[in-house]
Scaffold this motif. Sequence first.
Motif, PDB file in Angstrom:
ATOM      1  N   UNK A  51     -17.588  -0.086 -49.940  1.00  0.00           N
ATOM      2  CA  UNK A  51     -18.371  -1.194 -49.383  1.00  0.00           C
ATOM      3  C   UNK A  51     -19.143  -1.861 -50.515  1.00  0.00           C
ATOM      4  N   UNK A  52     -18.760  -3.061 -50.908  1.00  0.00           N
ATOM      5  CA  UNK A  52     -19.423  -3.695 -52.057  1.00  0.00           C
ATOM      6  C   UNK A  52     -20.854  -4.148 -51.800  1.00  0.00           C
ATOM      7  N   UNK A  53     -21.381  -3.975 -50.564  1.00  0.00           N
ATOM      8  CA  UNK A  53     -22.788  -4.330 -50.327  1.00  0.00           C
ATOM      9  C   UNK A  53     -23.699  -3.103 -50.362  1.00  0.00           C
ATOM     10  N   UNK A  54     -23.099  -1.929 -50.368  1.00  0.00           N
ATOM     11  CA  UNK A  54     -23.880  -0.699 -50.166  1.00  0.00           C
ATOM     12  C   UNK A  54     -24.810  -0.373 -51.337  1.00  0.00           C
ATOM     13  N   UNK A  55     -24.346  -0.606 -52.572  1.00  0.00           N
ATOM     14  CA  UNK A  55     -25.155  -0.206 -53.733  1.00  0.00           C
ATOM     15  C   UNK A  55     -26.486  -0.933 -53.720  1.00  0.00           C
ATOM     16  N   UNK A  56     -26.424  -2.242 -53.501  1.00  0.00           N
ATOM     17  CA  UNK A  56     -27.652  -3.047 -53.528  1.00  0.00           C
ATOM     18  C   UNK A  56     -28.514  -2.748 -52.301  1.00  0.00           C
ATOM     19  N   UNK A  57     -27.860  -2.499 -51.175  1.00  0.00           N
ATOM     20  CA  UNK A  57     -28.618  -2.200 -49.954  1.00  0.00           C
ATOM     21  C   UNK A  57     -29.409  -0.902 -50.120  1.00  0.00           C
TER      22      UNK A  57
END
Lengths: 262, 351
Positions: free
Chosen positions: A97-103
Amino acid sequence: MAHNRVLQWATMARTWWLFDAYRQCPFKSSSKIAYYLIGKHKPIYDSLSDIGDHVVVINSKYISMPNDYWRVYKYFHHTGYPGGFSETAAWRLHEVDPTKVIEKAVYFYLPKNLLRRGRMRRLHIFPEEQVPTEILTNISDQIQQVQPVPKRLDEYTQEEIESFPKLFDWPEDFVLQSGFKMAESLLSESKKAETGGKKSETGGKKAENIQSGGKKETPKTGSKKAENLQTGTKKAENLQTGSKKPESQTEKPDSKKTGKKH
Amino acid sequence: MATIRCMRLMHCMQNLLLLPRKTVNICPVFHRSYRRGLRRYLKELYQRRLKAGPEPERHPSQLGIWNHDAELFAFGKRFGEEFDENLLKRAFVQRNYIIKEENKRKELGIDLITVPLGLVDNEDLARKGEEIASRYIKAYLRYSYPHMFEEGICAVHDFLMSHQTLLHIGMNIGLRELIMSAEYPPPEQAYILTFKAVIGALAVSQNVERAEVFVKDIIIPQLIGKDINELWEIVNPMGLLKAMLASEGRGPPEPRLLWHSASATVMSLYHVGLYSDKELIGKSPGETVTIAEEMAARNALKHLMQTTDSRAPLTLGAKAVKIKLDYDKKNRSIRDLLNETVEERLYGTEI
């Protein structure tokens, strides 16, 4: 009291901010995003008041981790059952999930209180530049990026590369990086063959190519041989005629990539 | 360890704590017995009080500790004013009080012609006081807001002379016990009449200027903390703004969206600015574009009338001693403005 009403409305309104995460450090970005989600940039800030703004993050797929954090940085999880522990490398999580790291980074930076979940609901992360219209219309301002976006070599035009100021030419037998000395020699060999045995081993162009070319960059002239060199060293060795390079300098280009452990 | 002696001491202490010395006339001494009926007794007293209801409000004179003349004298001195004794006394006498007294005498069989009551009600003084206050307030407001429209001045004046404002003043300057009314506590109207009559009595006792200072010190400060733009309700601010700009020979107001946020949500916010001849004349936030535009028009009017939030405070206290008011001057009225613009529209081209 209409005047006071609209003033209060303007004071308490939530602003929508845009943040472009393209080639940004997720940790530095997150501390900045959390600042806006909490509402610390407002004069009416209070730690227990729910007055934070909305933040829309785009290009979360293209964040850049510092150092070798893609490999080293780990996310842990435990199911609660015996043997339920697992850890995931950052590159693996980003793949899923490419949004998970920043989230996760923003969630970490937010204060650990009852307002945390509500503030996270005001964070909208999108992996690409595409944002739904109903969200895009709300945005009225953008947050400055935390670090300058570096320009990749393939984004420079040939003219820019050639006009780049140089103080000196590298000596012909100077090894900048393993593998490239050989490329130079290969090029010189090919030129020899073309020009009929003339000696033209040294030359500014080649030095430039070496300077400009990254690990994957290949000089345009005589690219075929250079490719051969990079992909398989054996072939290059066969082609090689009378080079000074010892074999120990050759290195497998595959080894620098992704870590196996995850 | 609850020995008998210990329990006894506890009871004694409870008795002491339970009995407030003045209200219940029981001697708070150590008793020989446990006083088992005490709780029931107090409960009974409480129930009887509930049944009887609260004590009726009584004038202090009924308690036998009232000197009306001394209180009147003190009332005048509290304001630092020299009142005529009889005039001040008259200012507190209500009409219904005289009627009540006359009826009382009739019942007693006293002839009112031979033995007159000698009381005059305060209505004349009140009329005089109201006139002075009204005249001064208008002049003072015109002096303070020279660019405000006459309609606005009247609206602020009406607020100051309203039932609510005068009642608030009257109830807080110690009129309650002094008012001579048929019933006690006096009705609301009695407070207002009496306050006006005090102004009138001061004008007659000393002079009108002195009464005006009294008005300035007591009534005008009720504006502190109030927004005078909110006291005057403008129905069509954009129309008024257009007329004002036209009369000044400036371009019509042009609304522009300066900034907006969260447009697709219920919490949307718009900032609208009004421009005239490419010059910003007013701006305001709002929940919708329409509201923001209307509020921007009001903001522009505030700037033109010089009644913005950042205006200087009212001239009061020692600074206001030297001001000279022009009682005949009137501010420009909206009707005049509209007539001007209509005339310009009709005849401006011909001339």
